[in-house]
Design a protein around this motif. Structure first.
Motif, PDB file in Angstrom:
ATOM      1  N   LEU A  52      -2.952  11.107  -4.104  1.00 25.62           N
ATOM      2  CA  LEU A  52      -3.482   9.915  -3.457  1.00 25.62           C
ATOM      3  C   LEU A  52      -3.149   9.994  -1.972  1.00 25.62           C
ATOM      4  O   LEU A  52      -1.991  10.180  -1.603  1.00 25.62           O
ATOM      5  CB  LEU A  52      -2.797   8.699  -4.109  1.00 25.62           C
ATOM      6  N   LYS A  53      -4.163   9.902  -1.107  1.00 29.90           N
ATOM      7  CA  LYS A  53      -3.921  10.000   0.323  1.00 29.90           C
ATOM      8  C   LYS A  53      -3.894   8.629   0.976  1.00 29.90           C
ATOM      9  O   LYS A  53      -3.093   8.372   1.857  1.00 29.90           O
ATOM     10  CB  LYS A  53      -5.010  10.867   0.991  1.00 29.90           C
ATOM     11  N   SER A  54      -4.801   7.744   0.592  1.00 31.74           N
ATOM     12  CA  SER A  54      -4.775   6.409   1.176  1.00 31.74           C
ATOM     13  C   SER A  54      -5.353   5.401   0.213  1.00 31.74           C
ATOM     14  O   SER A  54      -6.093   5.744  -0.720  1.00 31.74           O
ATOM     15  CB  SER A  54      -5.568   6.391   2.487  1.00 31.74           C
ATOM     16  N   LEU A  55      -4.969   4.172   0.459  1.00 30.59           N
ATOM     17  CA  LEU A  55      -5.322   3.080  -0.419  1.00 30.59           C
ATOM     18  C   LEU A  55      -5.401   1.853   0.482  1.00 30.59           C
ATOM     19  O   LEU A  55      -4.418   1.493   1.137  1.00 30.59           O
ATOM     20  CB  LEU A  55      -4.174   2.965  -1.426  1.00 30.59           C
TER      21      LEU A  55
ATOM     22  N   GLU B 223       0.834  -1.214   0.000  1.00 27.56           N
ATOM     23  CA  GLU B 223       0.000   0.000   0.000  1.00 27.56           C
ATOM     24  C   GLU B 223       0.869   1.265   0.000  1.00 27.56           C
ATOM     25  O   GLU B 223       0.585   2.226  -0.730  1.00 27.56           O
ATOM     26  CB  GLU B 223      -0.953  -0.008   1.211  1.00 27.56           C
TER      27      GLU B 223
ATOM     28  N   ILE C 243       2.422   5.940  -7.301  1.00 29.13           N
ATOM     29  CA  ILE C 243       1.322   6.480  -8.104  1.00 29.13           C
ATOM     30  C   ILE C 243       1.361   8.007  -8.024  1.00 29.13           C
ATOM     31  O   ILE C 243       1.205   8.692  -9.038  1.00 29.13           O
ATOM     32  CB  ILE C 243      -0.041   5.914  -7.643  1.00 29.13           C
ATOM     33  N   ASN C 244       1.617   8.542  -6.837  1.00 28.93           N
ATOM     34  CA  ASN C 244       1.723  10.008  -6.726  1.00 28.93           C
ATOM     35  C   ASN C 244       2.882  10.552  -7.567  1.00 28.93           C
ATOM     36  O   ASN C 244       2.753  11.609  -8.188  1.00 28.93           O
ATOM     37  CB  ASN C 244       1.870  10.433  -5.263  1.00 28.93           C
TER      38      ASN C 244
ATOM     39  N   LEU D 129       2.414   1.740  -3.408  1.00 30.74           N
ATOM     40  CA  LEU D 129       1.429   2.197  -4.390  1.00 30.74           C
ATOM     41  C   LEU D 129       1.168   3.690  -4.233  1.00 30.74           C
ATOM     42  O   LEU D 129       1.210   4.439  -5.215  1.00 30.74           O
ATOM     43  CB  LEU D 129       0.129   1.394  -4.248  1.00 30.74           C
ATOM     44  N   VAL D 130       0.923   4.131  -2.995  1.00 35.49           N
ATOM     45  CA  VAL D 130       0.641   5.558  -2.773  1.00 35.49           C
ATOM     46  C   VAL D 130       1.824   6.404  -3.255  1.00 35.49           C
ATOM     47  O   VAL D 130       1.660   7.361  -4.018  1.00 35.49           O
ATOM     48  CB  VAL D 130       0.319   5.843  -1.277  1.00 35.49           C
TER      49      VAL D 130
ATOM     50  N   ILE E 253       1.683  10.567 -11.144  1.00 32.12           N
ATOM     51  CA  ILE E 253       0.732  11.667 -11.362  1.00 32.12           C
ATOM     52  C   ILE E 253       1.488  12.998 -11.462  1.00 32.12           C
ATOM     53  O   ILE E 253       1.181  13.838 -12.315  1.00 32.12           O
ATOM     54  CB  ILE E 253      -0.327  11.729 -10.230  1.00 32.12           C
TER      55      ILE E 253
END
Lengths: 107, 107
Positions: free
Chosen positions: B50-53, A67, A74-75, A70-71, A78
């Motif tokens: 993205l803050k949380s996943l 997790e 992905i950021n 990914l955060v 972006i």
């Protein structure tokens, strides 16, 4: 300073069209983001559409790490996509704006 | 049609400032995206950070499904965030632009 009004309107219409063209072109530009250990790789278009995401099996062993990865990545993807997006669209918009010293709406 | 030039410059400066304020405010707005089966939930700011996943353990059993879920729902979250982002910034930019019929640069 602004030239004649008809010329300015023509220029704005032209800019609007160029913006639409640029948005389409940004769909064909992709950015790649990978974790340093290569366990996660991501590709995204310059319009910020995630195209692929590959997770190495090793990452499935630790959900929290997955997790976090990914955060983070992905950021980063972006952010990269946004830089290209804003640079490309900003350049077109700037070209189409009247030049007023001290104004920088599309930075 | 444009009023006086000094007034227009003042309005542009004001708009520029409002855009910066709006960008800051967008950091405090979040969108939530969840798969129908609730196995994946995502929160993202309206500035597309993205803050949380949160991944349910069940999803770790099938990596392909997990990757597909992530691509689908992250894109949905980005789309939601972008809608808010463009609506909010577009409203500010539009307010600050001279009103020229047939022009809609910030739609």
């Amino acid at each position: 300073m602004f030239g004649d009004l008809m010329g300015m309107m023509g220029k704005l219409k032209e800019t609007q069209q160029k913006i639409e063209e640029t948005k389409k072109r940004l769909d064909t530009i992709t950015v790649s983001e990978e974790s340093a250990d290569k366990l996660l790789s991501i590709t995204m278009t310059a319009n910020r559409e995630l195209k692929s995401l590959e997770i190495n099996d090793e990452l499935l062993q630790d959900k929290e790490q997955l997790e976090d990865y990914l955060v983070l990545h992905i950021n980063k993807a972006i952010e990269q996509a946004t830089k290209i997006n804003e640079a490309e669209l900003g350049a077109v918009a700037k070209e189409g704006m009247p030049n007023i010293p001290g104004m920088d709406m599309f930075k």
